[in-house]
Design a protein around this motif. Structure first.
Motif, PDB file in Angstrom:
ATOM      1  N   ARG A  86      -7.756  -2.716  -6.277  1.00 18.01           N
ATOM      2  CA  ARG A  86      -8.189  -2.966  -4.947  1.00 18.01           C
ATOM      3  C   ARG A  86      -7.800  -2.036  -3.915  1.00 18.01           C
ATOM      4  O   ARG A  86      -8.269  -1.546  -2.943  1.00 18.01           O
ATOM      5  CB  ARG A  86      -7.999  -4.380  -4.413  1.00 18.01           C
ATOM      6  CG  ARG A  86      -8.895  -5.522  -5.104  1.00 18.01           C
ATOM      7  CD  ARG A  86      -8.863  -6.820  -4.477  1.00 18.01           C
ATOM      8  NE  ARG A  86      -7.629  -7.418  -4.585  1.00 18.01           N
ATOM      9  CZ  ARG A  86      -7.122  -8.009  -5.656  1.00 18.01           C
ATOM     10  NH1 ARG A  86      -7.933  -8.314  -6.835  1.00 18.01           N
ATOM     11  NH2 ARG A  86      -5.921  -8.686  -5.792  1.00 18.01           N
ATOM     12  N   ARG A 132       0.662  -1.046   0.012  1.00 17.94           N
ATOM     13  CA  ARG A 132       0.200   0.053   0.021  1.00 17.94           C
ATOM     14  C   ARG A 132       0.930   1.301   0.078  1.00 17.94           C
ATOM     15  O   ARG A 132       0.421   2.279  -0.757  1.00 17.94           O
ATOM     16  CB  ARG A 132      -1.050   0.075   1.326  1.00 17.94           C
ATOM     17  CG  ARG A 132      -2.092  -1.067   0.920  1.00 17.94           C
ATOM     18  CD  ARG A 132      -2.880  -1.250   2.511  1.00 17.94           C
ATOM     19  NE  ARG A 132      -3.935  -2.379   2.054  1.00 17.94           N
ATOM     20  CZ  ARG A 132      -4.690  -2.545   3.212  1.00 17.94           C
ATOM     21  NH1 ARG A 132      -4.629  -2.292   4.317  1.00 17.94           N
ATOM     22  NH2 ARG A 132      -5.693  -3.736   2.991  1.00 17.94           N
ATOM     23  N   ALA A 173       0.387   0.359 -11.490  1.00 20.25           N
ATOM     24  CA  ALA A 173       1.084  -1.015 -11.696  1.00 20.25           C
ATOM     25  C   ALA A 173       2.335  -1.199 -12.233  1.00 20.25           C
ATOM     26  O   ALA A 173       3.351  -1.844 -11.833  1.00 20.25           O
ATOM     27  CB  ALA A 173      -0.090  -1.779 -12.453  1.00 20.25           C
ATOM     28  N   ASN A 200      -5.159  -5.231 -11.201  1.00 17.21           N
ATOM     29  CA  ASN A 200      -6.262  -5.596 -10.303  1.00 17.21           C
ATOM     30  C   ASN A 200      -5.757  -5.601  -8.882  1.00 17.21           C
ATOM     31  O   ASN A 200      -6.666  -5.078  -8.031  1.00 17.21           O
ATOM     32  CB  ASN A 200      -6.969  -7.051 -10.738  1.00 17.21           C
ATOM     33  CG  ASN A 200      -6.092  -8.221 -10.317  1.00 17.21           C
ATOM     34  OD1 ASN A 200      -4.860  -8.103 -10.357  1.00 17.21           O
ATOM     35  ND2 ASN A 200      -6.785  -9.436 -10.663  1.00 17.21           N
ATOM     36  N   SER A 201      -4.896  -5.910  -8.486  1.00 15.14           N
ATOM     37  CA  SER A 201      -4.144  -5.712  -7.155  1.00 15.14           C
ATOM     38  C   SER A 201      -4.174  -4.158  -6.841  1.00 15.14           C
ATOM     39  O   SER A 201      -4.588  -3.878  -5.764  1.00 15.14           O
ATOM     40  CB  SER A 201      -2.769  -6.434  -6.961  1.00 15.14           C
ATOM     41  OG  SER A 201      -2.859  -7.870  -6.814  1.00 15.14           O
ATOM     42  N   VAL A 251       3.629  -6.315 -11.042  1.00 15.75           N
ATOM     43  CA  VAL A 251       2.365  -6.037 -10.049  1.00 15.75           C
ATOM     44  C   VAL A 251       1.207  -6.010 -11.101  1.00 15.75           C
ATOM     45  O   VAL A 251       1.061  -5.304 -11.839  1.00 15.75           O
ATOM     46  CB  VAL A 251       2.650  -4.928  -9.314  1.00 15.75           C
ATOM     47  CG1 VAL A 251       1.344  -4.420  -8.588  1.00 15.75           C
ATOM     48  CG2 VAL A 251       3.833  -5.110  -8.442  1.00 15.75           C
TER      49      VAL A 251
END
Length: 155
Positions: free
Chosen positions: A71, A33, A53, A67-68, A64
């Protein structure tokens, strides 16, 4: 014009303010994060999840997935660490994550730079107009498309 008074954070001060706001919201400030926030706050204009990303992937020397990042960005928007620029399908770091209010974005069609301004009088009127129409506003999105001063002077 009624401006919203708040302290804008920059650099490491912004990252620390974001971390405090996320922890206050009951979430953890994980290394991933922190890297996503650092990448987001490093962009000069709104960044897509794919842009972020790619930046995080380069800094980590590993891929990376977008989609991560999506979120994490959803979490950041919910915790007031980032704002979504709807018309650009992109995100900007919130320079004052310790202050919750509605934002107005000025989006330059020439260079893409997006400026955030605050005017509580305008956003209160937008919310009141929505309620007057029988609508319960959750998050007004106000974006003004046009040309920034730098691009207007260049033409």
């Amino acid at each position: 014009m009624a401006a919203h008074d708040h302290q804008e954070h920059h650099g490491t001060d912004l990252a620390e303010a974001a971390e405090r706001a996320l922890v206050k919201a009951g979430e953890q400030w994980t290394p991933m994060r922190a890297q996503v926030f650092a990448a987001l706050s490093g962009f000069r204009k709104p960044a897509s999840a794919y842009d972020i990303a790619e930046a995080v992937s380069k800094s980590q020397d590993r891929r990376v997935a977008a989609n991560s990042v999506y979120r994490i960005l959803d979490l950041f928007v919910g915790a007031n660490l980032a704002r979504r620029v709807e018309s650009a399908n992109a995100y900007v770091a919130n320079a004052h994550p310790d202050c919750l209010h509605d934002c107005i974005f000025l989006v330059c069609d020439a260079c893409g730079v997006t400026t955030h301004i605050d005017d509580d009088a305008i956003t209160r009127r937008v919310r009141a107009a929505a309620r007057g129409a029988g609508f319960q506003p959750v998050r007004p999105v106000i974006e003004v498309r046009g040309t920034c001063a730098a691009c207007a002077g260049a033409s």
